[in-house]
Design a protein around this motif. Structure first.
Motif, short mmCIF file in Angstrom:
data_model
loop_
_atom_site.label_atom_id
_atom_site.label_comp_id
_atom_site.label_asym_id
_atom_site.label_seq_id
_atom_site.Cartn_x
_atom_site.Cartn_y
_atom_site.Cartn_z
N SER A 183 -28.37 98.91 145.21
CA SER A 183 -27.80 100.10 144.59
C SER A 183 -26.30 100.07 144.79
N LEU A 184 -25.54 100.28 143.71
CA LEU A 184 -24.09 100.24 143.84
C LEU A 184 -23.59 101.66 144.00
N PRO A 185 -22.76 101.90 144.97
CA PRO A 185 -22.27 103.26 145.16
C PRO A 185 -21.55 103.72 143.90
N LEU A 186 -21.86 104.92 143.51
CA LEU A 186 -21.32 105.45 142.26
C LEU A 186 -19.80 105.51 142.29
N ALA A 187 -19.25 105.64 143.48
CA ALA A 187 -17.81 105.86 143.61
C ALA A 187 -17.01 104.85 142.78
N SER A 199 -25.95 111.93 136.76
CA SER A 199 -26.49 111.31 137.99
C SER A 199 -27.04 109.92 137.71
N ARG A 201 -27.60 105.97 137.72
CA ARG A 201 -27.46 105.06 138.86
C ARG A 201 -26.93 103.72 138.39
N TRP B 401 -26.03 116.16 143.57
CA TRP B 401 -26.33 116.87 142.34
C TRP B 401 -27.31 117.99 142.67
N GLU B 424 -26.36 111.04 147.11
CA GLU B 424 -26.12 109.60 147.17
C GLU B 424 -25.35 109.30 148.45
N ARG B 430 -30.32 106.81 147.24
CA ARG B 430 -30.52 108.15 146.70
C ARG B 430 -31.65 108.85 147.46
#
Lengths: 242, 449
Positions: A183-187, A199, A201, B401, B424, B430
């Motif tokens: 999972s890549l951090p959304l930042a 939201s 991903r 969220w 997150e 998550r």
């Protein structure tokens, strides 16, 4: 070459020959189904996951691998058949699967109490031709069991989706395809989505094991939270830059 | 003197249809007495006429504990009483708060006198009149001149009183026994070889299947009992019970045998086998099921239905009926109650399936059985905490969220108020957290795996 040769057909024919040489697709009856992610399908030698094989998803906790596996399961189940979920921990949440488009009546959930029973149930489910896909979280798999599952999946024509911890990477495998999901951090990607409520991903899928030259390749995808579509990131970046 | 047992029961599985419960109980009761029926009032209790039978089971207390044990094995909780009359047995079950009440013969007065008049199975109206007159206990009513009762309270009061005290006979109305499909075998000499026992079981299953076929019925639940050699001549016969359920009723001997063998192979048989029985505890007409399938939605099992039946049966036979389940979504806001699991085998009817697949709110693939209390404090007054600890690791929350507010359960007397957040962590994980509105405490409820 054939009389009506076209580059696509030639390519497919060559792939089949290579696959034969590599000893894969013995029965040859397992048709390929989309993984639910077009970009990933392109990387896979047969254009998708093949029915009758095992797919391993290696990931850390909460990284989204199970969601990807369910998206693939939804594609296979679209053509009928059950999705058997082996849930010894009793933590599987069916509404999550239904939200991804799997019908609740297609779900068959098994709560086995011991690892032995759980492994036996996986074998039985893979062997059944009424089952389209099997979703399980086996932690340790000994070589014999793994091999038995592979044969079971082949005889039942089922797609076995095995979700495994990252530590399984060093273990021997009888799976057709082994993927690592991260999972890549959304930042780092927030600039793609100025709207704060989004939201979606961002995931990196790495091909650890599969036939062909694409082994070792990886791709970054965006998982849309509403439509559950997976889009390749590079393409998006390009579109945005345009 | 008659001896009557009354059993009040409750199913732990609320979705089990009442008639299925009753036929299970009836079959169970009929192993103890030939005269088994139901008390016809609203709370349908099981009645057994045990007159002259208790000694066969080693006395009334032994019989009672055996019966209660068998009913528990069916997944019911129950209470029972044994007295001289149907009325008194019913009263003792309903108004004496004990799992098992055994009243010695002829001692009805000490039992009934202190009980409230409600214990007499009277209509509301009669109860109302009795209360008006300050009559609250059975003893008070019994002390009144009986000749005057019918004119003042109608005939029902005296009838019920006489029934309870045994002055008026009230027989147990035996339910017509469901067709019995069973076969027994008694060994000439005890067997130890699994092959020999298996051969006998095969013969029994073929006999039962023949009976089923003859009556046009199919088995839904089957029980096989192996009687073992007694360790001492005066001890009771030990036995092993193997049971399994079916996805669809069947009279196919091979299928029944395959499922029985799955159990038999795994059973530990500590001593020689002296006999065995195979009993169909729940059956259904094969014809009605065929008709019913005409109206069932076609989407179920379109891909080779016999294979899904055989998979479900094999899995259930080894893992247990409750371990192999289908999913039914429920219109319920509280996330952990939004679905129900139904066993796939051993039921009379396939229940209606929920169709509503759209508009579901986001839910994590993995939902913890019990929300985990987090030692965390919120940074912002309306947002989730900055970090939390789970599974031996610290997680720093970078985005969130929500909230999705869920308020439910007040109609069950267990109100639930929660604000859910999808969060997150720094590593991209998550998670699903909620704040309990009552006290502001934070919980981890799910993982978006």
């Amino acid at each position: 070459m054939h009389k009506h040769s076209s580059p696509a057909r030639d390519l497919a024919e060559l792939r089949r020959r290579i696959a034969r040489l590599e000893g894969r697709s013995r029965s040859g009856r397992g048709e390929a189904v989309s993984s639910g992610c077009e970009a990933l399908d392109h990387l896979l030698p047969e254009g998708g996951f093949r029915r009758g094989t095992l797919i391993e998803w290696l990931s850390a906790e909460a990284a989204g691998a199970a969601t990807l596996a369910l998206i693939a399961a939804q594609r296979v189940c679209q053509q009928g058949g059950k999705l058997v979920v082996l849930d010894p921990r009793r933590e599987f949440c069916p509404p999550a699967a239904v939200r991804l488009g799997i019908r609740s009546e297609q779900l068959l959930v098994v709560h086995a109490e011991t690892t032995r029973d759980n492994h036996w149930a996986i074998d039985q489910a893979l062997r059944s031709s009424a089952v389209a896909a099997v979703l399980a979280w086996p932690r340790k798999i000994d070589d014999r069991t793994f091999r038995r599952w592979q044969l079971a999946a082949e005889s039942g024509g089922t797609l076995g989706l095995l979700l495994r911890p990252e530590t399984a990477r060093s273990e021997a495998s009888w799976s057709d395809v082994r993927l690592a999901v991260e999972s890549l951090p959304l930042a780092g990607y927030a600039w793609l989505h100025p709207t704060p409520g989004n939201s979606n991903r961002f995931l990196r899928i790495r091909l650890l094991r599969c036939g062909g030259s694409t082994q070792g390749r990886s791709l970054e995808v965006e998982l849309d939270d509403e439509t559950h579509r997976l889009c390749r990131l590079e393409k998006q970046r390009r579109q945005l830059a345009r | 003197m008659k001896r009557i047992a009354c059993v009040a029961w409750k199913s732990s599985d609320a979705s089990l249809p009442g008639d299925v419960c009753e036929s299970l109980l009836l079959a169970c009761g009929q192993r103890f007495s030939p005269l088994v029926g139901f008390e016809p009032s609203e709370e349908r209790s099981l009645l057994l006429d045990l007159t002259g039978l208790a000694h066969l089971f080693g006395g009334e207390p032994a019989l009672a504990s055996q019966l209660l044990g068998e009913i528990r094995g069916l997944g019911f909780t129950s209470r029972m009483a044994i007295t001289d009359t149907v009325g008194a047995a019913w009263a003792a079950v309903q108004f004496r708060n004990a799992e098992c009440v055994i009243v010695p013969p002829g001692e009805l007065r000490p039992l009934l006198f202190p009980l409230p008049v409600e214990a007499l199975r009277l209509p509301e109206e009669t109860l109302h009149w009795l209360h008006e007159l300050g009559l609250f206990q059975v003893g008070q009513v019994e002390s009144l001149p009986h000749a005057e009762l019918p004119s003042r309270f109608g005939p029902i009061l005296l009838t019920r009183l006489d029934q309870a005290f045994g002055r008026l006979d009230e027989p147990v109305q035996a339910c017509p026994p469901p067709p019995q499909f069973e076969a027994r075998w008694l060994a000439d000499y005890p067997l130890t070889s699994p092959e020999r026992i298996d051969a006998e079981l095969e013969r029994l299953v073929h006999r039962v299947a023949g009976l089923l076929k003859h009556c046009g019925r199919g088995a839904l639940r089957v029980e096989c009992r192996l009687n073992l050699e007694r360790p001492r001549s005066d001890s009771p016969t030990p036995s092993i019970t193997l049971g399994f359920g079916l996805f669809r009723p069947t009279a196919d001997a091979m299928r029944l045998l395959e499922l029985l063998r799955l159990q038999f192979e795994r059973a530990r048989i500590p001593s020689p086998v002296t006999g065995a029985s195979v009993v169909v505890t729940l059956s259904e007409s094969l014809e009605t099921r065929h008709q019913a399938t005409l109206f069932e939605s076609g989407d179920e099992d379109q891909r080779e239905p016999q294979h899904i039946a055989s998979l479900a049966e094999r899995l259930s036979s080894r893992l247990g009926r409750d371990a192999v389940v289908g999913v039914r979504l429920r219109p319920e806001a509280q996330p952990e109650l939004a679905w129900h699991y139904d066993p796939l085998v051993g039921d009379r009817r396939r229940r209606r399936i929920s169709k509503k697949n759209e508009d579901l709110p986001p839910r994590p693939v993995r939902m913890l059985q019990r929300p985990v209390l987090l030692s965390a404090t919120a940074v912002a007054p309306d947002g989730p905490p900055g970090r939390f600890h789970f599974a031996g690791r610290d997680h720093t929350i970078v985005r969130h969220w929500g909230p999705e507010r869920i308020e439910a359960g007040w109609w069950r007397g267990q109100p639930v108020g929660r604000d859910y957040f999808q969060v997150e962590t720094r590593t991209g994980g998550r998670y699903w957290l909620f704040r309990r509105l009552r006290d502001g405490k934070w919980f981890l409820h799910g993982i978006f795996e």
